[in-house]
Design an enzyme around this catalytic site. Structure first.
Site, PDB file in Angstrom:
ATOM      1  N   LYS A 105       0.862  -1.184   0.000  1.00  0.00           N
ATOM      2  CA  LYS A 105       0.000   0.000   0.000  1.00  0.00           C
ATOM      3  C   LYS A 105       0.888   1.220   0.000  1.00  0.00           C
ATOM      4  O   LYS A 105       2.036   1.173   0.442  1.00  0.00           O
ATOM      5  CB  LYS A 105      -0.865   0.033   1.259  1.00  0.00           C
ATOM      6  CG  LYS A 105      -2.112   0.864   1.104  1.00  0.00           C
ATOM      7  CD  LYS A 105      -3.194   0.044   0.460  1.00  0.00           C
ATOM      8  CE  LYS A 105      -4.483   0.790   0.302  1.00  0.00           C
ATOM      9  NZ  LYS A 105      -5.571  -0.164   0.003  1.00  0.00           N
ATOM     10  N   GLY A 217     -20.620   6.399   3.174  1.00  0.00           N
ATOM     11  CA  GLY A 217     -19.470   6.674   2.302  1.00  0.00           C
ATOM     12  C   GLY A 217     -19.929   6.606   0.860  1.00  0.00           C
ATOM     13  O   GLY A 217     -20.439   5.564   0.427  1.00  0.00           O
ATOM     14  N   GLY A 219     -18.128   7.413  -2.186  1.00  0.00           N
ATOM     15  CA  GLY A 219     -17.089   7.543  -3.201  1.00  0.00           C
ATOM     16  C   GLY A 219     -17.305   6.469  -4.249  1.00  0.00           C
ATOM     17  O   GLY A 219     -18.434   5.991  -4.451  1.00  0.00           O
ATOM     18  N   ASN A 220     -16.228   6.034  -4.891  1.00  0.00           N
ATOM     19  CA  ASN A 220     -16.347   5.027  -5.956  1.00  0.00           C
ATOM     20  C   ASN A 220     -17.101   3.783  -5.477  1.00  0.00           C
ATOM     21  O   ASN A 220     -18.078   3.348  -6.094  1.00  0.00           O
ATOM     22  CB  ASN A 220     -14.937   4.659  -6.463  1.00  0.00           C
ATOM     23  CG  ASN A 220     -14.977   3.528  -7.484  1.00  0.00           C
ATOM     24  OD1 ASN A 220     -15.347   2.391  -7.157  1.00  0.00           O
ATOM     25  ND2 ASN A 220     -14.628   3.803  -8.723  1.00  0.00           N
ATOM     26  N   ALA A 221     -16.660   3.206  -4.348  1.00  0.00           N
ATOM     27  CA  ALA A 221     -17.253   1.947  -3.875  1.00  0.00           C
ATOM     28  C   ALA A 221     -18.718   2.139  -3.495  1.00  0.00           C
ATOM     29  O   ALA A 221     -19.593   1.363  -3.899  1.00  0.00           O
ATOM     30  CB  ALA A 221     -16.454   1.398  -2.702  1.00  0.00           C
ATOM     31  N   GLY A 222     -19.012   3.187  -2.725  1.00  0.00           N
ATOM     32  CA  GLY A 222     -20.373   3.420  -2.252  1.00  0.00           C
ATOM     33  C   GLY A 222     -21.349   3.684  -3.398  1.00  0.00           C
ATOM     34  O   GLY A 222     -22.469   3.151  -3.422  1.00  0.00           O
TER      35      GLY A 222
END
Ligand code: GLU
Length: 415
Positions: A105, A217, A219-222
């Site tokens: 990471k 949340g 963002g992309n995932a949410g």
């Protein structure tokens, strides 16, 4: 934001698995620490002509099973310890879906919301120059994470290729499709989570059609969880929040309109036909599926007792603390743990690398089919152990992953 140290939490989770697996002390100690890490300063000229010095990190947690793999986070609260924890979780993530990669990471402490596109491009290139010695297709392969995008991956790939003087698209994944990105990488994290939620519902005997979901949340995932949760599982979105707060409508909201509104205005508040709700209230809603999709340490001992969802599908990394895990388990909340639930992103990153290596690209339906196969198999492997060992789903996932990484370390003769 709490002061809980995510790396201490990651070590604590590993310790429990090591004990249950009866790992020897050398293997256990090796797996408690990153194999390699680099901390850098990155001087960048800002648009006003002044130079600002950013702090950056790249951690290769374990590369026994293959090159280190994992995203790059640009966040104001990034520290070496958050990056170490996230790198550890990447190691368990690539192992649980059984792809031939290790875990890594990276991150930069910065606030991209306050930076122009040109400043972001200079930071992307500066970061790659600073950590280039750690990277290569066969050593360590970054990808997007919180607040980093396909465009940022494109600048980074270009900087790396300029440094080495050759094409190496597989040195970074999550690229835009015209530069060697994979079909299906954009929504892969959420899609993988939706596939394991589908499998969980089957074994729990829950029919998800017309049932409710709440997403913390956006963002992309949410955002993709909202769209795919509705499209593939028939779930109704009743609440969603971002870092500023959330919106709620018990009758359900139009998911496409909610995503469009967020993309257009950068916020959720003011979305027509919904009342406002705090992040904390959202977590405690009586919904069928909760998607924690923001940052670490969201569900802690102080709110876990009030969580009422049936399934918590962790699209964020590290959203639940160990104390909270025990409480959720006792209360019968079925947790799809982060490094299983959100492994779809890295799985399609792996597919992207494979396609880059062959310089031959797959159609979208092939990516979806292969992703579904990987996620479904990983879910059932973990679930079988959960039943057999009578532990939490997270502990069961740790047992699968740690055993695989430990075996690779032993076969290499390291321990
Ligand atoms: N950042 C994502 C994760 O936490 C994806 C990593 C990758 O694709 O390498 O899983």
């Amino acid at each position: 934001m709490t002061t809980l140290n995510p790396f201490k939490i990651a070590q604590e989770q590993l310790d429990a698995a090591a004990q249950r697996l009866g790992l020897d002390s050398a293997t256990h100690e090796l797996l408690r620490w990153p194999q390699k890490e680099l901390i850098v300063t990155i001087p960048i000229q800002m648009d006003d002509g002044k130079v600002r010095v950013f702090h950056g990190y790249r951690v290769q947690y374990n590369y026994a099973r293959g090159p280190a793999k994992g995203g790059l986070r640009w966040h104001p609260e990034e520290t070496i310890d958050t990056v170490r924890a996230l790198a550890a979780w990447m190691t368990w993530k690539t192992a649980v879906v059984d792809i031939p990669l290790g875990g890594g990471k990276g991150g930069v402490t910065c606030n991209p919301k306050e930076m122009s596109e040109t400043e972001k491009q200079r930071l992307a290139r500066g970061y790659i120059r600073a950590v280039a010695s750690m990277l290569s297709v066969t050593k360590d392969v970054p990808a997007p994470d919180v607040y980093t995008t396909p465009q940022i991956m494109a600048w980074m790939m270009d900087e790396y290729e300029t440094l080495v003087g050759e094409h190496h698209p597989g040195v970074i994944t999550g690229k835009p499709i015209p530069l060697g990105g994979s079909e299906g990488r954009g929504d892969a994290t959420a899609r993988g989570g939706i596939y394991v939620t589908r499998e969980a519902a089957k074994v729990l005997g829950i029919d998800l059609r017309e049932k409710t979901m709440a997403i913390q949340g956006f963002g992309n995932a949410g955002q993709h969880a909202a769209l795919l949760g509705h499209e593939l599982l028939g779930l109704k979105l009743v609440a969603v929040s971002d870092s500023r707060g959330g919106i709620y409508n018990p009758k359900g909201m139009d998911v496409k309109q909610a995503v469009d509104y967020k993309l257009r205005t950068g916020r959720l508040e003011g979305f027509p036909g919904a009342e406002s709700i705090s992040n904390e209230e959202l977590l405690q809603l009586d919904v069928t599926v909760l998607f924690p999709s923001a940052l670490e340490n969201t569900i802690t001992s102080s709110n876990a007792g009030k969580i009422r969802c049936k399934i918590s599908c962790e699209l964020a990394n590290g959203p639940t603390t160990p104390e909270a895990d025990d409480i959720l388990y006792q209360n019968g909340v079925f947790v799809l743990p982060d490094f299983l639930a959100n492994a779809g992103g890295v799985t399609v990153s792996y597919f992207e690398q494979v396609q880059n290596t062959y310089n031959f690209y797959w159609p979208l339906d092939e990516v979806h089919r292969r992703l579904d196969e990987k996620m479904t198999r990983a879910f059932h492997g973990v679930y079988q152990l959960y039943l057999k060992e009578k532990v939490t789903m997270r502990q069961a996932a740790y047992l699968v992953s740690v055993a695989r990484v430990a075996e690779a370390c032993k076969l290499r003769g390291w321990v």
